[in-house]
Scaffold this active site. Structure first.
Site, PDB file in Angstrom:
ATOM      1  CB  THR A 165      24.017  61.219  79.738  1.00  0.00           C
ATOM      2  OG1 THR A 165      22.816  60.547  80.117  1.00  0.00           O
ATOM      3  CG2 THR A 165      24.876  61.461  80.972  1.00  0.00           C
TER       4      THR A 165
ATOM      5  CG  ASN B 293      12.717  62.442  82.737  1.00  0.00           C
ATOM      6  OD1 ASN B 293      12.901  63.654  82.884  1.00  0.00           O
ATOM      7  ND2 ASN B 293      13.128  61.561  83.627  1.00  0.00           N
TER       8      ASN B 293
ATOM      9  CD  GLN C   3      11.520  61.385  77.793  1.00  0.00           C
ATOM     10  OE1 GLN C   3      10.664  60.884  77.052  1.00  0.00           O
ATOM     11  NE2 GLN C   3      12.369  60.646  78.478  1.00  0.00           N
TER      12      GLN C   3
ATOM     13  CB  CYS D 196       9.717  51.355  98.366  1.00  0.00           C
ATOM     14  SG  CYS D 196       9.725  51.065 100.123  1.00  0.00           S
TER      15      CYS D 196
HETATM   16  C1  LIG Z   1      15.125  64.177  79.972  1.00  0.00           C
HETATM   17  C2  LIG Z   1      16.243  63.212  79.765  1.00  0.00           C
HETATM   18  N1  LIG Z   1      17.504  63.673  79.662  1.00  0.00           N
HETATM   19  C3  LIG Z   1      18.544  62.832  79.472  1.00  0.00           C
HETATM   20  C4  LIG Z   1      18.368  61.471  79.376  1.00  0.00           C
HETATM   21  C5  LIG Z   1      19.562  60.589  79.167  1.00  0.00           C
HETATM   22  O1  LIG Z   1      19.659  60.195  77.834  1.00  0.00           O
HETATM   23  P1  LIG Z   1      20.750  59.145  77.350  1.00  0.00           P
HETATM   24  O2  LIG Z   1      20.249  57.827  77.785  1.00  0.00           O
HETATM   25  O3  LIG Z   1      20.763  59.264  75.861  1.00  0.00           O
HETATM   26  O4  LIG Z   1      22.062  59.506  77.934  1.00  0.00           O
HETATM   27  C6  LIG Z   1      17.077  60.952  79.481  1.00  0.00           C
HETATM   28  C7  LIG Z   1      16.829  59.503  79.389  1.00  0.00           C
HETATM   29  O5  LIG Z   1      16.716  58.799  80.394  1.00  0.00           O
HETATM   30  C8  LIG Z   1      15.998  61.842  79.683  1.00  0.00           C
HETATM   31  O6  LIG Z   1      14.748  61.395  79.792  1.00  0.00           O
HETATM   32  S1  FES Z   2      10.391  47.904  99.636  1.00  0.00           S
HETATM   33 FE1  FES Z   2       9.496  49.173 101.113  1.00  0.00          FE
HETATM   34  S2  FES Z   2       7.779  48.023 101.657  1.00  0.00           S
HETATM   35 FE2  FES Z   2       8.971  46.631 100.551  1.00  0.00          FE
END
Ligand SMILES: Cc1ncc(COP(=O)(O)O)c(C=O)c1O
Ligand code: FES
Lengths: 405, 138
Positions: free
Chosen positions: A75, A154, A182, A329
């Site tokens: 991130t 991801n 990834q 959801c």
């Molecule tokens: C494609 C991608 N970018 C960035 C991140 C974030 O990584 P981090 O948890 O090291 O900040 C992730 C992980 O969730 C990811 O899959």
């Molecule tokens: S969370 Fe949407 S049906 Fe239950």
């Protein structure tokens, strides 16, 4: 004996490799110095360990150690790479090209840039999850300074044509940033062969610790610079201030070394299990793989089981199998995965998906258990699903007027 | 998120899954939700001449809480008169199943399905459709 629960959410994070933990341990209690302390052995040891890790990390991606900036994770790498370029190259232009299926760390960074006056083009992806190279090239304009396209996704694991993308970037004198989170450690990534100028990645997706990662920043052909996003002591050649996380960095280095050594073996074993899982689950009626199967990470499968809802499906086995679903959801928003929607999947299919992320410690036995548990739950829930009944009666669900929501 | 034991129990052993003949005059069918929203519930009641609900069935596409809500609703409906059934409130379901706030809409869906089934029954039998307030929780 099969031990439950089974972990198949390796795209979210991986367990640490015990060899990584072993390498880290001394740096908590014995060699706890600050790598920036120049005047005593504690500092020297720490610095030496960081230098060694920097080499291990660089080697995995074919970079020079000087091109590795340690961060707190992907991130931060995404933020530093993209905002850092936007600010550093402001005199050249303000336009960035990215894609709609990027991770939030990239998308929200781009939104931030738009708010501060930048311009961002979000490329749509094709039904297989890959971008269209012609569209990419057509989106480039004189003010374009950066293309930010992830190496591998991801959620669906598709691998972007990074070499072709970088060729287009080079041709137009635009820099290429890629979120390699990834892909690095799982498939061969080489910043020079691939023509990458900046790349963010993180240790906790490759059997290393959480909270540490790196930003690769090219130093030659061309020499790339980013504006620091954090002010302070000027660590990491001024690009990322803050006392280095020495144990984390040592673990990250070790994780990279192991990935490099074991990649071929791991890939062979894991992709065989993934393919078996996929083949068996696709024997269920109305089950579909989301995203390109050809250009895909070896350990990922994203499958939709039509007419059953993902979260309800997970509930059938999530005490015993850790997986994630593209259905959202649960949260305040009822929106399913934006990545699956970007593939052109109807919301119903997006709500019906499961993401499988296999890993180094996945076993054949776990896969057999998973195939059985999921198949049984899908069948059971379909018996309970009004949509399945209608489908079986030959009713076209798209012709029904659903109550307004 | 952890589910309550009652939700898990309904999910694992749902009551009254099935289908009644929706063309029958004494059967009311409610189909609510939408596949796009990740939840579709179909609830059916069978009513005798005295206005008593003698049978109720459901099928649900949705999360565990939606399945549990509809399963519970069918249990409650059986043996009630149509008028009593109208009084079932989604908050009763929330309470009985210990649903957390993010799952309240699953119970709303069940209440909507009951009302929609009753209206279907009423219209089929020459009675006036009852207008309900829009539920706003969705
Ligand atoms: C494609 C991608 N970018 C960035 C991140 C974030 O990584 P981090 O948890 O090291 O900040 C992730 C992980 O969730 C990811 O899959
Ligand atoms: S969370 Fe949407 S049906 Fe239950």
């Amino acid at each position: 004996m099969l031990k439950l629960p089974i972990y198949l959410d390796n795209n979210a994070t991986t367990p640490m490799d015990p060899r990584v933990l072993e390498a880290m341990t001394p740096f908590f209690l014995e060699h706890y110095g600050n790598a920036a302390s120049r005047n005593h052995p504690f500092g020297w040891e720490a610095e030496e360990a960081v230098d060694y890790a920097r080499e291990q990390v660089a080697k995995l991606i074919g970079a020079d150690p000087k091109e590795i900036i340690f961060t707190s994770g992907a991130t931060e790498g995404d933020n530093l790479g993209i905002k850092g370029i936007y600010e550093m190259y402001a005199s050249k232009g303000n336009h960035i090209i990215t894609a709609t299926t990027e991770h939030k760390a990239v998308l929200d960074t781009c939104k931030h840039i738009e708010k501060s006056g930048g311009e961002v083009t979000y490329l749509q992806v094709q039904p297989d999850g890959l971008i269209d190279l012609k569209e990419l090239e057509a989106a480039i304009k004189p003010t374009t300074i950066l293309i930010a396209i992830m190496y591998a996704n991801n959620e669906i694991g598709v691998v972007m044509p990074i070499k072709e993308i970088s060729a287009i970037a080079r041709k137009h004198g635009v820099l290429l940033f890629t979120d390699g989170t990834q892909a690095v450690g799982k498939i061969p990534v080489d910043v020079n062969k691939d023509g990458i100028d900046l790349m963010a990645f993180t240790a906790h997706k490759m059997y290393g610790p959480k909270g540490v990662g790196a930003l690769y920043v090219r130093r030659k052909n061309p020499r790339v610079k980013v504006t620091a996003q954090m002010d302070g002591g000027g660590h990491e050649r001024g690009m990322r201030s803050g006392t280095l996380n020495v144990p984390g960095i040592v673990g990250f280095g070790k994780a990279c070394e192991i990935c490099m050594l074991d990649m071929e073996e791991d890939t062979k074993r894991i992709s065989k299990m993934r393919d078996h899982l996929e083949t068996e689950l696709l024997k269920l009626e109305e089950a579909y793989v989301n995203g390109s199967r050809e250009h895909r990470l070896p350990h990922v499968a994203n499958i939709s089981f039509k007419h059953v809802e993902g979260e309800g499906l997970l509930m059938g086995f999530n005490k015993n199998i850790a997986l994630s679903s593209g259905s959202a959801c649960t949260s305040a928003s009822l929106e399913p995965s934006y990545v699956l929607k970007a593939l052109g999947l109807g919301d119903d299919l997006a709500h019906s998906s499961l993401r499988f992320g296999l890993g180094r410690f996945t076993t054949d036995e776990q896969i057999e258990y998973t195939i059985k548990a999921i198949s049984e739950t899908v069948l059971k829930l379909r018996e309970m699903s009004p949509l399945w009944e209608m489908y079986k009666e030959g009713i076209d669900l798209s012709t029904i007027e659903w109550a307004a929501h | 998120m952890a589910y309550s034991e009652k939700v898990i129990d309904h999910y694992q052993n749902p009551k009254n899954v099935g289908t009644l003949d929706k063309s029958a005059k004494n059967v009311g069918t409610g189909l609510v939700g939408a596949p796009e929203c990740g939840d579709v519930m179909r609830l059916q009641i069978q009513v005798d001449d005295a206005g008593m609900i003698t049978d109720a069935k459901f099928k649900t596409f949705g999360c565990g809480s939606a399945i549990a809500s509809s399963s519970l609703a069918t249990e409650w409906l059986k043996g009630k008169s149509v008028d009593e059934a109208l009084k079932i409130d989604n908050m009763d379901i929330v309470e009985e199943l210990n649903l957390p706030p993010v799952k309240i809409h699953c119970s709303v869906l069940a209440e909507d399905a009951i009302k929609s089934a009753i209206n279907d029954y009423r219209v089929k039998n020459g009675l006036e459709e009852i207008k309900f307030e829009e539920s706003v929780v969705h």
